[in-house]
Design a protein around this motif. Sequence first.
Motif, PDB file in Angstrom:
ATOM      1  N   ILE A 229     -17.653  27.520  17.619  1.00 20.21           N
ATOM      2  CA  ILE A 229     -16.340  27.999  18.058  1.00 20.21           C
ATOM      3  C   ILE A 229     -15.931  27.175  19.272  1.00 20.21           C
ATOM      4  CG2 ILE A 229     -15.068  29.959  19.014  1.00 20.21           C
ATOM      5  CD1 ILE A 229     -17.148  31.758  17.526  1.00 20.21           C
ATOM      6  N   PRO A 230     -14.794  26.506  19.222  1.00 23.37           N
ATOM      7  CA  PRO A 230     -14.366  25.708  20.373  1.00 23.37           C
ATOM      8  C   PRO A 230     -13.995  26.589  21.558  1.00 23.37           C
ATOM      9  CG  PRO A 230     -12.968  25.288  18.447  1.00 23.37           C
ATOM     10  CD  PRO A 230     -13.878  26.401  18.097  1.00 23.37           C
ATOM     11  N   VAL A 231     -14.342  26.113  22.738  1.00 19.87           N
ATOM     12  CA  VAL A 231     -13.925  26.742  23.986  1.00 19.87           C
ATOM     13  C   VAL A 231     -12.990  25.748  24.655  1.00 19.87           C
ATOM     14  CG1 VAL A 231     -14.656  27.695  26.200  1.00 19.87           C
ATOM     15  CG2 VAL A 231     -16.093  28.022  24.176  1.00 19.87           C
ATOM     16  N   VAL A 232     -11.758  26.162  24.877  1.00 10.16           N
ATOM     17  CA  VAL A 232     -10.712  25.271  25.381  1.00 10.16           C
ATOM     18  C   VAL A 232     -10.380  25.649  26.820  1.00 10.16           C
ATOM     19  CG1 VAL A 232      -8.347  24.463  25.033  1.00 10.16           C
ATOM     20  CG2 VAL A 232      -9.780  25.036  23.053  1.00 10.16           C
ATOM     21  N   TYR A 233     -10.398  24.654  27.714  1.00  9.16           N
ATOM     22  CA  TYR A 233     -10.083  24.845  29.133  1.00  9.16           C
ATOM     23  C   TYR A 233      -8.849  24.067  29.556  1.00  9.16           C
ATOM     24  CZ  TYR A 233     -14.820  26.646  29.781  1.00  9.16           C
ATOM     25  OH  TYR A 233     -15.978  27.368  29.709  1.00  9.16           O
ATOM     26  N   ALA A 234      -7.973  23.742  28.692  1.00  6.23           N
ATOM     27  CA  ALA A 234      -6.804  22.933  29.025  1.00  6.23           C
ATOM     28  C   ALA A 234      -5.551  23.794  28.880  1.00  6.23           C
ATOM     29  CB  ALA A 234      -6.731  21.718  28.122  1.00  6.23           C
ATOM     30  N   ASP A 235      -5.020  24.235  30.003  1.00  5.31           N
ATOM     31  CA  ASP A 235      -3.864  25.141  29.986  1.00  5.31           C
ATOM     32  C   ASP A 235      -2.667  24.564  29.237  1.00  5.31           C
ATOM     33  OD1 ASP A 235      -5.372  26.893  31.485  1.00  5.31           O
ATOM     34  OD2 ASP A 235      -4.342  26.465  33.375  1.00  5.31           O
ATOM     35  N   ASP A 236      -2.433  23.289  29.366  1.00  9.21           N
ATOM     36  CA  ASP A 236      -1.224  22.688  28.791  1.00  9.21           C
ATOM     37  C   ASP A 236      -1.478  21.865  27.543  1.00  9.21           C
ATOM     38  OD1 ASP A 236       0.355  23.772  30.849  1.00  9.21           O
ATOM     39  OD2 ASP A 236      -0.164  22.102  32.173  1.00  9.21           O
TER      40      ASP A 236
ATOM     41  N   ILE B 214      -9.757  29.637  27.523  1.00 10.18           N
ATOM     42  CA  ILE B 214      -9.986  30.133  28.884  1.00 10.18           C
ATOM     43  C   ILE B 214      -9.072  29.362  29.821  1.00 10.18           C
ATOM     44  CG2 ILE B 214     -11.678  30.358  30.740  1.00 10.18           C
ATOM     45  CD1 ILE B 214     -13.847  30.581  28.578  1.00 10.18           C
ATOM     46  N   ARG B 215      -8.313  30.088  30.608  1.00 10.95           N
ATOM     47  CA  ARG B 215      -7.426  29.418  31.569  1.00 10.95           C
ATOM     48  C   ARG B 215      -8.269  28.600  32.549  1.00 10.95           C
ATOM     49  NH1 ARG B 215      -4.274  34.661  33.471  1.00 10.95           N
ATOM     50  NH2 ARG B 215      -6.355  34.825  34.315  1.00 10.95           N
ATOM     51  N   GLU B 216      -7.722  27.490  32.964  1.00  7.26           N
ATOM     52  CA  GLU B 216      -8.437  26.608  33.887  1.00  7.26           C
ATOM     53  C   GLU B 216      -8.860  27.343  35.153  1.00  7.26           C
ATOM     54  OE1 GLU B 216      -5.982  23.150  34.461  1.00  7.26           O
ATOM     55  OE2 GLU B 216      -6.091  22.612  32.348  1.00  7.26           O
ATOM     56  N   GLU B 217      -8.030  28.237  35.620  1.00  6.53           N
ATOM     57  CA  GLU B 217      -8.365  28.970  36.849  1.00  6.53           C
ATOM     58  C   GLU B 217      -9.540  29.935  36.646  1.00  6.53           C
ATOM     59  OE1 GLU B 217      -5.401  32.775  37.033  1.00  6.53           O
ATOM     60  OE2 GLU B 217      -4.457  30.814  37.252  1.00  6.53           O
ATOM     61  N   ASP B 218      -9.871  30.238  35.397  1.00  4.72           N
ATOM     62  CA  ASP B 218     -10.976  31.151  35.099  1.00  4.72           C
ATOM     63  C   ASP B 218     -12.259  30.438  34.700  1.00  4.72           C
ATOM     64  OD1 ASP B 218      -9.418  33.405  35.611  1.00  4.72           O
ATOM     65  OD2 ASP B 218      -8.719  33.527  33.536  1.00  4.72           O
TER      66      ASP B 218
END
Length: 86
Positions: free
Chosen positions: A16-23, A42-46
Amino acid sequence: NLFSYRFSEVMSCGSIPVVYADDWMLPFGSSLVDWREIAVIIREEDVFRSEQILSSIPPKQVCRMRRNMIGFFRTYMETGRGIIRG
C-alpha cells in the motif's frame, strides 16, 4: 511509466503506497479510484505522526486496501494498455 517510478514499484510489489506530497497529483486523479481506498495519504505536516497513523489502521482495512490496490494496479498501471484504458 508516466508516474513516479517508486510509486509504481511499491504498488507492483503489492504494498500500500504511503504518500507524503500534499500537492502531488495522484495518477488518474480521482476519476477512476478513491485513493483513500488504496493508499495512505499523510499530510506533510504530519510526517512525524506516521507511525501512529499507520498503526491505527485496522488489519481488515489494510487487507481491503491491499486487495483494492492490487486490482487497480493490475487493471490500470501494470501495462501500457491499462494506462491508456485509464
